[in-house]
Design an enzyme around this catalytic site. Structure first.
Site, short mmCIF file in Angstrom:
data_model
loop_
_atom_site.label_atom_id
_atom_site.label_comp_id
_atom_site.label_asym_id
_atom_site.label_seq_id
_atom_site.Cartn_x
_atom_site.Cartn_y
_atom_site.Cartn_z
N GLN A 180 38.79 34.32 51.84
CA GLN A 180 39.49 35.47 51.24
C GLN A 180 39.69 36.56 52.29
O GLN A 180 38.72 37.22 52.69
CB GLN A 180 38.62 36.00 50.08
CG GLN A 180 39.15 37.22 49.38
CD GLN A 180 38.06 37.87 48.51
OE1 GLN A 180 36.88 37.56 48.65
NE2 GLN A 180 38.46 38.76 47.64
N GLY A 181 40.92 36.73 52.76
CA GLY A 181 41.22 37.73 53.80
C GLY A 181 41.77 39.00 53.19
O GLY A 181 42.97 39.25 53.28
N SER A 205 39.50 42.34 53.11
CA SER A 205 38.94 43.53 53.78
C SER A 205 39.39 43.62 55.24
O SER A 205 39.53 42.61 55.92
CB SER A 205 37.41 43.47 53.76
OG SER A 205 36.95 43.33 52.45
N GLU A 233 36.44 36.85 40.50
CA GLU A 233 35.24 36.86 41.34
C GLU A 233 34.06 37.40 40.54
O GLU A 233 32.97 36.85 40.56
CB GLU A 233 35.50 37.75 42.56
CG GLU A 233 34.32 37.81 43.53
CD GLU A 233 34.62 38.66 44.77
OE1 GLU A 233 35.50 39.54 44.70
OE2 GLU A 233 33.95 38.44 45.78
N GLU A 252 29.00 51.78 44.21
CA GLU A 252 29.68 53.06 43.89
C GLU A 252 31.05 52.80 43.26
O GLU A 252 31.45 53.46 42.30
CB GLU A 252 29.85 53.90 45.17
CG GLU A 252 28.56 54.46 45.74
CD GLU A 252 27.74 53.42 46.52
OE1 GLU A 252 28.27 52.32 46.82
OE2 GLU A 252 26.56 53.70 46.79
#
Ligand SMILES: Cc1cc2nc3c(=O)[nH]c(=O)nc-3n(C[C@H](O)[C@H](O)[C@H](O)COP(=O)(O)OP(=O)(O)OC[C@H]3O[C@@H](n4cnc5c(N)ncnc54)[C@H](O)[C@@H]3O)c2cc1C
Length: 378
Positions: free
Chosen positions: A123-124, A126, A241, A361
């Site tokens: 999974q690209g 970030s 996910e 967060e």
């Protein structure tokens, strides 16, 4: 919310239990490479017996299982302490995204090799400057003669060093608001223009990588969901996910809690009131996670898609898992970080729980705004 299993669901659970009892492959070997091969072999075995991608439609090699059956599956796999599968990102995210947004040709081409672990997915999303604020990503894709030319950098790309395909989100339009200028691609990792550099983690493993992409080529037919729709397709990926994992995670917590109690006994601390209170608190929290996972499931059954509740379960799980491994380290005493044990590994690995798959967060923001309906700050 009805948590009683129907006769068919019980039958499904019993069949799976029996199969796992007869086919469990034993302990995973040591070492990144050997462990990955072992997981591939295990996934092939699951796929051959029809136990991989069980919620996928039968026409694509799945079992067409209901969401309840999927939850039972995750619970049973965790209960049997079965190894992880190799193509976890393909099964949990890639397949569901292709099924939801792919063309017929894409479904025919990509789904089966995901199930059998013949083609590993990563999974690209970030980038060094874009993690939580994913929509600000800068990797760019420019159209050139029916192909896309992609340049940029990705980071924390789990299993990129094993992957054939990358779910890549890139910017294809710089003149529109940031969420609207993104496109979702399947990028072939086997090309010179994609360089993979492993990152070493605190545990000593290298699960994830940096990706350097210098004019990689992606044919137009590898766009998923249409040009400019990358944000919407990425959200489907992220919801899957978080939603798919809750049931397995809560069973893993309960198993680990049993091991923690054994540790407390072995160290002579099982009558210590503070230790007892902390273990009781962890038990209560793991029960709350189980019930929240069921609540999330009820929501999916009503609306057909995973909702923001998955964020709550993921947040609670990462807090509880970290608290549990910290308690184990306290029980073992000051030399605990120096002892090379299962608990030391879990303690170190759990530090990533509140970052991977969305930081705590950010999950709190989602719960505040989208579950509780509190006013937005921005
Ligand atoms: C084990 C592991 C595996 C991973 N695998 C993958 C992968 O396969 N593919 C992939 O694309 N990514 C992967 N990631 C990356 C992960 O998704 C990001 O690390 C995560 O989204 C956070 O982004 P960041 O690291 O850039 O932190 P930042 O977004 O820079 O955040 C830094 C800090 O600021 C806080 N923060 C940021 N924005 C806000 C806000 N609006 N409100 C409150 N607080 C805020 C964050 O909570 C955090 O504490 C993985 C990460 C880990 C740890």
């Amino acid at each position: 919310m009805d948590l009683t299993l129907s006769p068919q669901e019980q039958e499904f659970r019993d069949e799976l239990r029996e199969w796992l009892g007869a086919n469990h492959p034993g302990e995973e070997p040591q070492g990144d490479e050997a462990a990955f091969e072992f997981r591939k072999e295990w996934q092939r075995k699951l796929a051959d017996a029809g136990w991989a991608g069980i919620s996928w439609p039968q026409e694509y090699g799945g079992r067409g299982a209901t969401l309840i059956e999927q939850a039972i599956f995750n619970e049973e796999i965790a209960r049997a302490k079965a190894p992880q599968v190799a193509n976890v990102l393909g099964l949990v995210m890639g397949g569901p995204v292709v099924i939801a947004h792919g063309t017929d040709e894409q479904k025919q081409r990509y789904l089966k090799p995901i199930l059998t672990a013949e083609e590993i997915w990563c999974q690209g999303f970030s980038e060094p400057e874009s993690g939580s604020d994913l929509a600000s990503l800068k990797t760019k894709a420019v159209k050139d003669n029916g192909e896309w030319v992609v340049t940029g950098q990705k980071v924390w790309t789990t299993f990129a060093h094993e992957a054939k395909w990358c779910m890549l989100v890139a910017r294809t339009d710089f003149d529109v608001p940031k969420h609207k200028g993104l496109t979702y691609f399947l990028m072939d990792m086997e090309q010179e223009a994609v360089q993979v550099r492993p990152l070493r983690q605190i545990t000593g493993e290298s699960e994830f990588n940096e990706l350097f992409i210098e004019e990689a080529r992606i044919p137009d037919e590898n766009v998923i969901g249409g040009e400019g729709n990358g944000w919407m397709v990425a959200l489907t990926t992220l919801m899957h996910e978080r939603a798919g994992l809750a049931f397995g995670l809560q069973v893993q917590l309960k198993i680990a809690l049993g091991q923690l109690m054994e540790l407390a006994r072995a160290e002579g601390l099982d009558q210590d009131p503070v230790v007892r209170q902390k273990i009781a608190q962890l038990y209560i929290e793991s029960e709350a996670i189980r019930l929240n996972a069921s609540r999330g499931l009820t929501q999916i059954m009503k609306t057909g898609i995973p909702g923001p509740e998955g964020s709550l379960t993921k947040w609670m799980w990462s807090d509880t898992n970290q608290a549990m491994s910290e308690l184990a380290m306290d029980i073992r005493g000051p030399e605990a970080p120096l002892i090379d044990s299962d608990w030391t590994y879990r303690f170190l690995r759990s530090r990533a729980n509140s970052i991977e798959g969305g930081t705590t967060e950010i999950l709190k923001n989602i719960v505040a705004e989208r579950v509780l309906g509190l006013p937005r700050l921005r």
